[in-house]
Design an enzyme around this catalytic site. Structure first.
Site, short mmCIF file in Angstrom:
data_model
loop_
_atom_site.label_atom_id
_atom_site.label_comp_id
_atom_site.label_asym_id
_atom_site.label_seq_id
_atom_site.Cartn_x
_atom_site.Cartn_y
_atom_site.Cartn_z
N ARG A 43 20.91 36.02 33.71
CA ARG A 43 20.78 36.68 32.34
C ARG A 43 19.24 36.76 31.89
O ARG A 43 18.63 37.77 31.42
CB ARG A 43 21.70 36.51 31.39
CG ARG A 43 23.05 36.97 31.52
CD ARG A 43 24.07 36.35 30.32
NE ARG A 43 24.13 34.70 30.21
CZ ARG A 43 24.88 34.18 29.58
NH1 ARG A 43 25.67 34.65 28.66
NH2 ARG A 43 24.68 32.90 29.56
N TYR A 166 39.03 25.74 32.28
CA TYR A 166 37.70 25.50 33.25
C TYR A 166 38.56 25.25 34.57
O TYR A 166 38.37 25.89 35.76
CB TYR A 166 36.63 24.57 32.96
CG TYR A 166 35.84 24.43 34.12
CD1 TYR A 166 34.84 25.50 34.22
CD2 TYR A 166 35.73 23.18 34.65
CE1 TYR A 166 33.88 25.16 35.25
CE2 TYR A 166 34.92 23.04 35.68
CZ TYR A 166 34.14 23.87 36.14
OH TYR A 166 32.96 23.76 36.87
N LYS A 170 38.87 27.32 38.18
CA LYS A 170 38.29 26.60 39.46
C LYS A 170 39.66 26.73 40.70
O LYS A 170 39.41 26.66 41.64
CB LYS A 170 37.61 25.39 39.30
CG LYS A 170 36.41 25.39 38.64
CD LYS A 170 35.31 26.47 39.57
CE LYS A 170 34.16 26.37 38.96
NZ LYS A 170 33.04 27.40 39.75
#
Length: 260
Positions: A43, A166, A170
């Site tokens: 970004r 999270y 994964k």
């Protein structure tokens, strides 16, 4: 093996997502050192621009091309691939490295944090993979490589509520990488798919996870001698150096002192 095996990648194009810091920056640098044209996206590109200048002044044979892209926005990903096609023909190696954790437990977490993780860790990986494959296919590239930076959290769920969601993203990467391998084989290509699953790597990752508690973040890396971003870059080079009949499915690597 080794350096000689990297020669076939000289002058070819690699996309590295999340190339501004940590593992992504180390991988981008290593690929430039091996003579690749590396499109590094993030970004904010100022750090990638700085890295590109460092690579140039070090006299590395490849080049680093900074590209501004918000991976949670599909339109930006598609226009990046379109720019790569226009300027560099296409992508031969795609390294899906960008990923993040937000401290949002399953019982009390904010939906927004979950969604951000899904968008970057799962959706962006899938979109970049699809677009990289289409880029290879339309140029009849049969030896391309897609590498997903996974995590040991994609193989076991640890009793830490802040990383449970999270971990789910994964686990998705683990399944996506194996599904990809199967589809590439069904498509009768020799394009390979690999994931690399590290334990603790000393990057800014924990500081983003515990952004309101920098002491906790620092403690994450101070308790043991962690992996370094360069260790991950070496693993990527190893994967790309494997001879055509060898597909490395997953490299699981931890700091020697890590418990789980």
């Amino acid at each position: 093996g080794g350096a000689g095996a990297m020669e076939r990648w000289t002058g070819r194009v690699a996309l590295v997502t999340g190339a501004s810091v940590g593992i992504g920056a180390a991988v981008a640098r290593a690929l430039v050192q091996h003579g690749m044209k590396v499109v590094g996206c993030a970004r904010s590109v100022d750090k990638i621009e700085k890295l590109a200048a460092e690579c140039q002044s070090a006299g590395y044979p490849g080049t680093l091309i900074p590209y501004k892209c918000d991976l949670s926005n599909e339109e930006e990903i598609l226009s990046m691939f379109s720019a790569i096609k226009t300027l560099h023909q296409g992508v031969d190696v795609c390294i899906n490295n960008a990923g993040l954790a937000r401290p949002e437990p399953l019982l009390s977490g904010k939906t927004e944090g979950w969604r951000t993780m899904i968008d970057v860790n799962v959706m962006a990986v899938s979109i970049c993979t699809r677009e990289a494959y289409q880029s290879m296919k339309e140029r009849n590239i049969d030896d391309g490589h897609i590498i997903n930076i996974n995590s040991m959290n994609g193989h076991s769920v640890v009793p830490q509520s802040v990383v449970h969601f999270y971990s789910a993203t994964k686990y998705a990467v683990t399944a996506l990488t194996e599904g990809l391998r199967q589809e590439l084989r069904e498509a009768k290509t020799h394009i390979r798919a690999t994931c690399i699953s590290p334990g603790l790597v000393e990057t800014g990752f924990a500081f983003k996870l515990h952004d309101n508690d920098p002491e906790r973040a620092a403690a994450t890396y101070e308790s043991i001698r962690c992996l370094k971003a360069e260790d991950m870059a070496n693993a990527v080079i190893y994967v790309l150096s494997a001879p055509p009949h060898v597909q490395i499915g997953d490299i699981q690597m931890r700091p020697t002192e890590q418990i789980s």
